[in-house]
Structure formats: structure tokens, C-alpha cells
Design an enzyme around this catalytic site. Structure first.
Site, PDB file in Angstrom:
ATOM      1  N   GLU A  17      -7.866  -1.673  -8.591  1.00 29.74           N
ATOM      2  CA  GLU A  17      -8.762  -0.335  -8.557  1.00 29.74           C
ATOM      3  C   GLU A  17      -8.258   0.032  -7.120  1.00 29.74           C
ATOM      4  O   GLU A  17      -8.112  -0.683  -6.146  1.00 29.74           O
ATOM      5  CB  GLU A  17     -10.174  -0.919  -8.507  1.00 29.74           C
ATOM      6  CG  GLU A  17     -11.362  -0.152  -8.221  1.00 29.74           C
ATOM      7  CD  GLU A  17     -11.173   1.183  -9.188  1.00 29.74           C
ATOM      8  OE1 GLU A  17     -11.134   1.173 -10.225  1.00 29.74           O
ATOM      9  OE2 GLU A  17     -10.885   2.294  -8.383  1.00 29.74           O
ATOM     10  N   LYS A  72      -0.712  -2.659  -5.952  1.00 38.55           N
ATOM     11  CA  LYS A  72      -1.894  -2.761  -5.259  1.00 38.55           C
ATOM     12  C   LYS A  72      -1.856  -3.282  -3.919  1.00 38.55           C
ATOM     13  O   LYS A  72      -2.296  -2.558  -2.910  1.00 38.55           O
ATOM     14  CB  LYS A  72      -2.983  -3.519  -6.413  1.00 38.55           C
ATOM     15  CG  LYS A  72      -4.310  -3.813  -5.564  1.00 38.55           C
ATOM     16  CD  LYS A  72      -5.102  -2.113  -5.243  1.00 38.55           C
ATOM     17  CE  LYS A  72      -6.318  -2.333  -4.353  1.00 38.55           C
ATOM     18  NZ  LYS A  72      -6.932  -1.048  -3.970  1.00 38.55           N
ATOM     19  N   CYS A  87     -10.566  -5.316   2.325  1.00 37.47           N
ATOM     20  CA  CYS A  87      -9.342  -5.152   1.603  1.00 37.47           C
ATOM     21  C   CYS A  87      -8.108  -5.419   2.433  1.00 37.47           C
ATOM     22  O   CYS A  87      -7.243  -6.087   2.271  1.00 37.47           O
ATOM     23  CB  CYS A  87      -9.143  -3.969   0.534  1.00 37.47           C
ATOM     24  SG  CYS A  87     -10.598  -4.096  -0.690  1.00 37.47           S
TER      25      CYS A  87
HETATM   26  P1  NAD Z   1     -17.804  -8.462  -4.083  1.00 39.41           P
HETATM   27  O1  NAD Z   1     -17.622  -9.805  -3.458  1.00 39.41           O
HETATM   28  O2  NAD Z   1     -18.445  -7.300  -3.821  1.00 39.41           O
HETATM   29  O3  NAD Z   1     -18.137  -8.843  -5.552  1.00 39.41           O
HETATM   30  C1  NAD Z   1     -17.663  -9.804  -6.509  1.00 39.41           C
HETATM   31  C2  NAD Z   1     -18.940 -10.344  -7.389  1.00 39.41           C
HETATM   32  O4  NAD Z   1     -18.347 -11.221  -8.178  1.00 39.41           O
HETATM   33  C3  NAD Z   1     -19.992 -11.181  -6.468  1.00 39.41           C
HETATM   34  O5  NAD Z   1     -21.184 -10.477  -6.760  1.00 39.41           O
HETATM   35  C4  NAD Z   1     -19.941 -12.539  -7.174  1.00 39.41           C
HETATM   36  O6  NAD Z   1     -21.218 -13.190  -7.156  1.00 39.41           O
HETATM   37  C5  NAD Z   1     -19.140 -12.401  -8.589  1.00 39.41           C
HETATM   38  N1  NAD Z   1     -18.328 -13.518  -9.185  1.00 39.41           N
HETATM   39  C6  NAD Z   1     -17.990 -14.327  -8.407  1.00 39.41           C
HETATM   40  N2  NAD Z   1     -17.233 -15.388  -9.087  1.00 39.41           N
HETATM   41  C7  NAD Z   1     -18.038 -15.194 -10.564  1.00 39.41           C
HETATM   42  C8  NAD Z   1     -17.997 -15.757 -11.669  1.00 39.41           C
HETATM   43  N3  NAD Z   1     -17.467 -16.816 -11.873  1.00 39.41           N
HETATM   44  N4  NAD Z   1     -18.661 -15.283 -12.633  1.00 39.41           N
HETATM   45  C9  NAD Z   1     -19.456 -14.203 -12.298  1.00 39.41           C
HETATM   46  N5  NAD Z   1     -19.552 -13.627 -11.241  1.00 39.41           N
HETATM   47  C10 NAD Z   1     -18.905 -13.838 -10.343  1.00 39.41           C
HETATM   48  O7  NAD Z   1     -16.240  -8.127  -4.223  1.00 39.41           O
HETATM   49  P2  NAD Z   1     -15.696  -6.568  -4.589  1.00 39.41           P
HETATM   50  O8  NAD Z   1     -15.631  -5.960  -3.032  1.00 39.41           O
HETATM   51  O9  NAD Z   1     -16.330  -5.882  -5.374  1.00 39.41           O
HETATM   52  O10 NAD Z   1     -14.065  -6.807  -4.626  1.00 39.41           O
HETATM   53  C11 NAD Z   1     -13.684  -7.540  -5.754  1.00 39.41           C
HETATM   54  C12 NAD Z   1     -12.462  -7.486  -6.154  1.00 39.41           C
HETATM   55  O11 NAD Z   1     -11.768  -6.211  -6.274  1.00 39.41           O
HETATM   56  C13 NAD Z   1     -11.527  -8.116  -5.063  1.00 39.41           C
HETATM   57  O12 NAD Z   1     -10.299  -8.800  -5.552  1.00 39.41           O
HETATM   58  C14 NAD Z   1     -11.342  -6.964  -3.957  1.00 39.41           C
HETATM   59  O13 NAD Z   1      -9.992  -7.290  -3.421  1.00 39.41           O
HETATM   60  C15 NAD Z   1     -10.794  -5.933  -5.021  1.00 39.41           C
HETATM   61  N6  NAD Z   1     -11.072  -4.479  -4.560  1.00 39.41           N
HETATM   62  C16 NAD Z   1     -12.174  -4.222  -3.688  1.00 39.41           C
HETATM   63  C17 NAD Z   1     -12.323  -2.915  -3.319  1.00 39.41           C
HETATM   64  C18 NAD Z   1     -13.385  -2.557  -2.408  1.00 39.41           C
HETATM   65  O14 NAD Z   1     -13.292  -1.339  -2.129  1.00 39.41           O
HETATM   66  N7  NAD Z   1     -14.515  -3.647  -2.335  1.00 39.41           N
HETATM   67  C19 NAD Z   1     -11.587  -1.826  -3.934  1.00 39.41           C
HETATM   68  C20 NAD Z   1     -10.424  -2.232  -4.665  1.00 39.41           C
HETATM   69  C21 NAD Z   1     -10.083  -3.473  -4.995  1.00 39.41           C
HETATM   70  C1  UDX Z   2      -9.174   0.698   1.151  1.00 38.25           C
HETATM   71  C2  UDX Z   2      -8.224   1.493   0.238  1.00 38.25           C
HETATM   72  O1  UDX Z   2      -8.398   2.798   0.894  1.00 38.25           O
HETATM   73  C3  UDX Z   2      -8.566   1.648  -1.132  1.00 38.25           C
HETATM   74  O2  UDX Z   2      -7.586   2.590  -1.845  1.00 38.25           O
HETATM   75  C4  UDX Z   2      -8.461   0.327  -1.545  1.00 38.25           C
HETATM   76  O3  UDX Z   2      -8.896   0.466  -3.012  1.00 38.25           O
HETATM   77  C5  UDX Z   2      -9.428  -0.572  -0.933  1.00 38.25           C
HETATM   78  O4  UDX Z   2      -9.209  -0.749   0.509  1.00 38.25           O
HETATM   79  P1  UDX Z   2     -11.794   0.832   1.718  1.00 38.25           P
HETATM   80  O5  UDX Z   2     -11.343  -0.240   2.771  1.00 38.25           O
HETATM   81  O6  UDX Z   2     -12.880   1.079   1.269  1.00 38.25           O
HETATM   82  O7  UDX Z   2     -10.619   1.318   1.125  1.00 38.25           O
HETATM   83  O8  UDX Z   2     -11.829   2.180   2.981  1.00 38.25           O
HETATM   84  P2  UDX Z   2     -10.528   3.083   3.730  1.00 38.25           P
HETATM   85  O9  UDX Z   2     -11.296   4.351   3.573  1.00 38.25           O
HETATM   86  O10 UDX Z   2      -9.229   2.925   3.231  1.00 38.25           O
HETATM   87  O11 UDX Z   2     -10.906   2.598   5.235  1.00 38.25           O
HETATM   88  C6  UDX Z   2     -10.552   1.467   5.827  1.00 38.25           C
HETATM   89  C7  UDX Z   2     -10.561   1.181   7.132  1.00 38.25           C
HETATM   90  O12 UDX Z   2      -9.609   2.043   7.829  1.00 38.25           O
HETATM   91  C8  UDX Z   2     -12.065   1.475   7.555  1.00 38.25           C
HETATM   92  O13 UDX Z   2     -12.221   0.984   8.725  1.00 38.25           O
HETATM   93  C9  UDX Z   2     -11.699   2.923   8.385  1.00 38.25           C
HETATM   94  O14 UDX Z   2     -12.563   3.444   9.295  1.00 38.25           O
HETATM   95  C10 UDX Z   2     -10.368   2.879   8.874  1.00 38.25           C
HETATM   96  N1  UDX Z   2      -9.431   4.286   8.718  1.00 38.25           N
HETATM   97  C11 UDX Z   2      -9.193   4.895   7.785  1.00 38.25           C
HETATM   98  C12 UDX Z   2      -8.982   4.514  10.217  1.00 38.25           C
HETATM   99  O15 UDX Z   2      -9.361   3.736  11.017  1.00 38.25           O
HETATM  100  N2  UDX Z   2      -8.077   5.567   9.999  1.00 38.25           N
HETATM  101  C13 UDX Z   2      -7.805   6.272   9.159  1.00 38.25           C
HETATM  102  O16 UDX Z   2      -7.242   7.345   9.479  1.00 38.25           O
HETATM  103  C14 UDX Z   2      -8.498   5.963   7.772  1.00 38.25           C
END
Ligand code: NAD
Ligand code: UDX
Length: 463
Positions: A162, A221, A277
Site C-alpha cells: 500500500e 515498497k 513507516c
Molecule cells: P495499525 O497498527 O494501525 O493496524 C494494524 C492492526 O492489526 C491493529 O489494529 C492490530 O490490532 C491488528 N492485528 C495485529 N495482529 C492481528 C491478528 N493476528 N489478527 C487480527 N488483527 C491483528 O498498522 P497500520 O498503520 O495500518 O500498518 C499496517 C501495515 O501497513 C504495516 O506493515 C505498515 O508498514 C503498512 N503500511 C502502513 C501505512 C500507513 O500509512 N500507516 C502505509 C502503507 C503501508
Molecule cells: C509515507 C509514504 O509517503 C507513503 O507512500 C507510504 O505508504 C507510507 O509512508 P506517511 O508517513 O503517511 O506516508 O506520510 P508522508 O506524507 O510521507 O510524510 C512522512 C513524514 O515526512 C511526515 O512527518 C511529514 O511531515 C514529513 N515530510 C514530508 C517532510 O518533512 N517534508 C516533506 O517534503 C514531505
């Protein structure tokens, strides 16, 4: 195979918004999002969709439209797995805090639990989709668990990372730059890839749906996040040089960003990147490189993190130095605690580390953030284990009103670029502060001339 039933394990920042958009765009597909966290599921099912657990612009409206039509949130993980043809794994993969790879490698225990549970429950063939960000070659481990502990049914593992960013998750999901799907090059693998392509093709142009082998998808990713974070550390490195030389980092960023080979995005100097992330994924990349003996590759990427830590520390040091080398008993107001605007997420937010440094110097921190709760801020500080919860709670005063938060402050520090900060009555804030009144803009969002004409001593990043 035509997909009509999807299950997603993990109702977090990725699982929740991603599945809400799939459900909205594919009314013919039943989407069930499951989580072990009962409170989280209860909040997703709150009758008032303004109260869903994740704040993202536009998300509550989508949940209101699709929930209980073809979007369901449940704690019954086994039933959802059993029912679905496709299972997305969207659980968290944090940095390990113990054992081998502590502080670097991704902790895959939640992924393994999911794989074991899928293997136990599945009585028909399933497509298992890695949505979480995973180290390259994790699909191999998932496949081994599924094949060796399952009930003899066939599993196809796809990688579908994602790329959404928090704060813009809904628009990113509705109009993605690309959808990446990695799978096996066998006929069964290709069928699984095509089935998932057809789900996304309900709203994404097929030209934007890229299919690759599993390993390329997994590694892309980590690579994307490393490249994005590297840009921020690169511009932040220049910001320190700008402060010494009279150059202005915003002008430098604009000048270089107009070169189409460089591009203008992700060049905003700041107090440092936060979020769940970037740091986690780069540390993981460094760990993977080291585990293959690629020390130069590892050192190259680790520098992005070293620079980011330096930038956060530099910001707190600057506050102390500017306030005549002591902040003891001084009130310093933080505007913003979230790691970026338009989210209630605080994971790895620079604000936490800056607050920790200043509390070590015995400052009193007042905080206002439009979306982050008091308990969250306190638990963020407690998590660092620098001092007791009681000491943290004595050092942090949390306000619902930004003007009250700034009253009597010696200095204000802007840690998050919330739009509302720009519209404040800065004269009124100045009048209510100790003099001289300092303003440290960790996001470079205010107008220099206006702020300085009020009387603030104004410090920006990189000028
Ligand atoms: P999060 O902590 O917000 O959500 C994860 C959820 O999974 C939690 O609610 C937890 O309770 C649940 N969980 C864990 N183990 C479980 C199980 N065995 N059964 C059922 N539920 C379970 O995490 P997130 O930010 O959504 O990130 C999830 C993944 O996506 C990570 O690998 C992260 O690196 C990736 N990712 C995150 C972002 C972002 O912006 N947050 C973007 C891209 C990818
Ligand atoms: C990031 C990636 O952008 C996204 O593609 C991936 O799926 C998850 O990780 P996110 O962490 O949600 O997303 O936000 P992002 O907009 O990337 O910002 C990350 C951090 O960098 C924030 O603290 C933001 O304020 C900072 N940032 C971003 C800067 O300091 N300068 C910039 O120019 C851009």
C-alpha cells in the site's frame, strides 16, 4: 475467478481506509475487516461515523455509505477467513524490540500468527495478499507456513503493498499513482494476479496496475519509502548549511525542484520526518542489506535515519540556545503533536522527541493539537521510558484552546503543519506571551515578514 468475498485482517490505518474504498467502489464484493482489538472494531462500528478510530479527510463519509451494505467490521477472525476467497493481511509490522535484529528488523510475529490462523481455518483454496509492508522474501515464509500447517488446500500468495500516505489516504486510494501486484509466474499465480487486478479495475485505469514477480513487489515498497525519506533528509541536511551561509532552504528547494529530473515534491525542510513507516522501513532495509553482507548499501541508507535524528535534536538544541541557554521552568508551547497534518496519528512524531529533550532541560511544555488526545500524548512520552509517567504528566500541560495554550509562554514551537495555525490571530497570541516572544517554526508555514513585524523573534528551519 470472480471475487465476491474479501476479508482483511487488521483494521488499522491501512486496513480500515483501504477496505472502505474497495467496498465503496465494488458494491458487488462483500468486504469484512477483522481485528483482535475489540475496542477498535467497536469504534469502526460506532453509529456516528465521525467517531471511527482513524481520522482521515473524507473517510467517515465513505464508511457511512458502505458500512452494513457490503462493508463489515468484526472480531470474528475465523469466520471471515473461512468465508473469503481473498484474504488481505494488513497487520502491523513494527521494528523488533527484542532478540536478533532488535531495533532494526521488522517484527513479523503478527504476520506469522495470521498465516497460521489462515492455514488452520481455510477449507477451500484462498488467495492471500500481503498488504502490510514486509521484508523481501516474506512470501516464502508465509507460503511455507500455509502449505505445511494447512488442510491440504491451495494458497496463492500475492504482494500488494500500500502506498497511501496518512492525511491523504482517501484521495490516494481513489486515485493511486499505481497499484502494484506481485505474484508467482505459474498459471495459478497468474490467475490469482488477474483476479486481484479485476478488483482494482473497478475504479483504477488498467495502465496504472503494474504486475511483477513477488520479490520485486515486496522490495519496491521498502525502496519507495527509502527514496521518499532520503529526499527529506537531503533537504534537511542542506537546511543546516543554509542556516550557516545566508541561503534560504525554501528558495533552494524551489530552485532545484524546477529541474524536472529532480521534481518539486518531498523537498520541504522540516523538524524531521515522522510517521510509522519511514524509519521502520529504512531500518528494515538496512538490516536486510547487512544480513546479505552488503555493508556499504546498509551504511548508505542508514545515513537517512542518522540525518533525521540529527534534525530533531538540532531543533530542540536551537530552542535552548536561543532562549539564553536555559529553558528550566520556562513555558514552551507546542502547536501540533501529530506527525503531519490531517491525521490523529502520532507514531514517531518529531514532537515527541523534541518534547523529551526539552523536558530533560526542565522546560514546561504546553501542547495544543486539533486531533490528538491527551492520553495519546502522554503515552507517547511514557513509551520513551526517559522518566516516570508522573513526571511526564507534570511536565506536559495539554490544552483544547490554542490561545490559552500560548498564554504566558516564553516560546512557541510549531511541530505540525495544521492549516488552522496559519489563520490564527498572531498579534493576540504575541500580546499574551512573555517578552521577548520566540516563535520556532519547525514546518516553515508562517509568513516571515508578517510574524516579524508583530515583534516575534522568529526562527525558521533553514534560513
Ligand atoms: P495499525 O497498527 O494501525 O493496524 C494494524 C492492526 O492489526 C491493529 O489494529 C492490530 O490490532 C491488528 N492485528 C495485529 N495482529 C492481528 C491478528 N493476528 N489478527 C487480527 N488483527 C491483528 O498498522 P497500520 O498503520 O495500518 O500498518 C499496517 C501495515 O501497513 C504495516 O506493515 C505498515 O508498514 C503498512 N503500511 C502502513 C501505512 C500507513 O500509512 N500507516 C502505509 C502503507 C503501508
Ligand atoms: C509515507 C509514504 O509517503 C507513503 O507512500 C507510504 O505508504 C507510507 O509512508 P506517511 O508517513 O503517511 O506516508 O506520510 P508522508 O506524507 O510521507 O510524510 C512522512 C513524514 O515526512 C511526515 O512527518 C511529514 O511531515 C514529513 N515530510 C514530508 C517532510 O518533512 N517534508 C516533506 O517534503 C514531505
Amino acid at each position: 475467478m470472480k471475487i465476491t468475498k474479501i476479508c482483511c485482517i487488521g483494521a488499522g490505518y491501512v486496513g480500515g481506509p483501504t477496505m472502505a474504498v474497495i467496498a465503496q467502489k465494488c458494491p458487488h464484493i462483500q468486504v469484512t475487516v477483522v481485528d483482535l482489538n475489540e475496542q477498535r472494531i467497536k469504534d469502526w462500528n460506532d453509529p456516528n461515523t465521525e467517531n471511527i478510530p482513524i481520522y482521515e479527510p473524507g473517510l467517515s463519509e465513505i464508511v457511512a455509505e458502505a458500512r452494513d451494505r457490503n462493508l463489515f467490521f468484526s472480531t470474528d477472525v475465523e469466520k471471515a477467513i473461512d468465508d473469503a476467497q481473498v484474504i488481505f493481511i494488513s497487520v502491523n509490522t513494527p521494528t523488533k524490540t527484542y532478540g536478533k535484529g532488535k531495533g532494526m528488523a521488522a517484527d513479523l510475529k503478527y504476520i506469522e500468527l495470521c498465516a497460521r490462523q489462515i492455514a488452520k481455518v481455510a477449507k477451500q483454496n484462498k488467495i492471500v495478499v500481503e498488504k502490510s509492508t514486509l521484508p523481501v522474501r516474506t512470501a516464502e515464509a508465509i507460503k511455507s507456513i500455509l502449505d505445511n500447517t494447512g488442510n491440504g488446500v491451495q494458497f496463492q500468495i500475492l504482494s500488494n503493498p500500500e502506498f497511501l500516505a496518512e492525511g491523504t489516504a482517501v484521495t490516494d486510494l481513489l486515485s493511486p499513482d499505481r497499484i502494484l501486484i506481485g505474484g508467482d509466474t505459474t498459471p495459478e499465480g497468474e490467475d490469482a494476479i488477474n483476479a486481484l487486478v479485476e478488483v482494482y479495475a473497478n475504479w483504477v485505469d488498467k495502465d496504472k496496475i503494474l504486475t511483477t514477480n513477488v520479490w520485486s513487489s515486496e522490495l519496491s515498497k521498502l525502496t519507495a519509502n527509502a527514496f521518499l525519506a532520503q529526499r527529506i533528509s537531503s533537504i534537511n541536511a542542506m537546511s543546516e548549511l543554509c542556516e550557516k551561509t545566508g541561503a534560504d532552504v525554501s528558495e533552494v528547494a524551489k530552485a532545484i525542484g524546477m529541474d524536472s529530473r529532480i521534481g518539486s515534491k518531498f523537498l520541504k525542510a522540516s523538524v524531521g520526518f515522522g510517521g510509522s513507516c519511514f524509519q521502520k522501513d529504512i531500518l528494515n532495509l538496512v538490516y536486510i542489506a547487512k544480513s546479505y553482507g552488503l555493508n556499504e548499501v546498509a551504511d548508505y541508507w542508514e545515513q537517512v535515519i542518522i540525518m533525521n535524528d540529527h534534525q530533531k535534536r538540532r531543533f530542540s538544541n536551537k530552542i535552548v540556545q536561543t532562549l539564553y541557554n536555559t529553558v528550566a521552568d520556562k513555558k514552551i508551547t507546542f502547536l501540533g503533536w501529530a506527525f503531519k497534518k490531517d491525521t490523529n496519528d502520532t507514531r514517531e512524531s518529531a514532537a515527541i522527541y523534541v518534547a523529551d529533550d526539552l523536558i530533560n532541560e526542565q522546560a514546561k511544555i504546553a501542547v495544543y493539537d486539533p486531533k490528538v488526545s491527551r492520553n495519546k500524548m502522554l503515552s507517547d512520552l511514557d513509551y520513551l521510558q526517559t522518566r516516570s509517567s508522573e513526571e511526564n504528566s507534570n511536565a506536559l500541560d495539554i490544552f483544547n484552546d490554542p490561545y490559552k495554550a500560548c498564554e504566558g509562554a516564553h516560546a512557541i514551537a510549531i511541530l505540525t503543519e495544521w492549516d488552522e495555525f496559519v489563520t490564527y490571530d498572531w498579534q493576540k497570541i504575541y500580546d499574551s506571551m512573555h517578552k521577548p516572544a520566540f516563535l520556532f517554526d519547525g514546518r516553515n508555514i508562517l509568513n516571515v515578514k508578517e510574524i516579524e513585524s508583530i515583534g516575534f523573534i522568529y526562527k525558521r528551519i533553514g534560513s
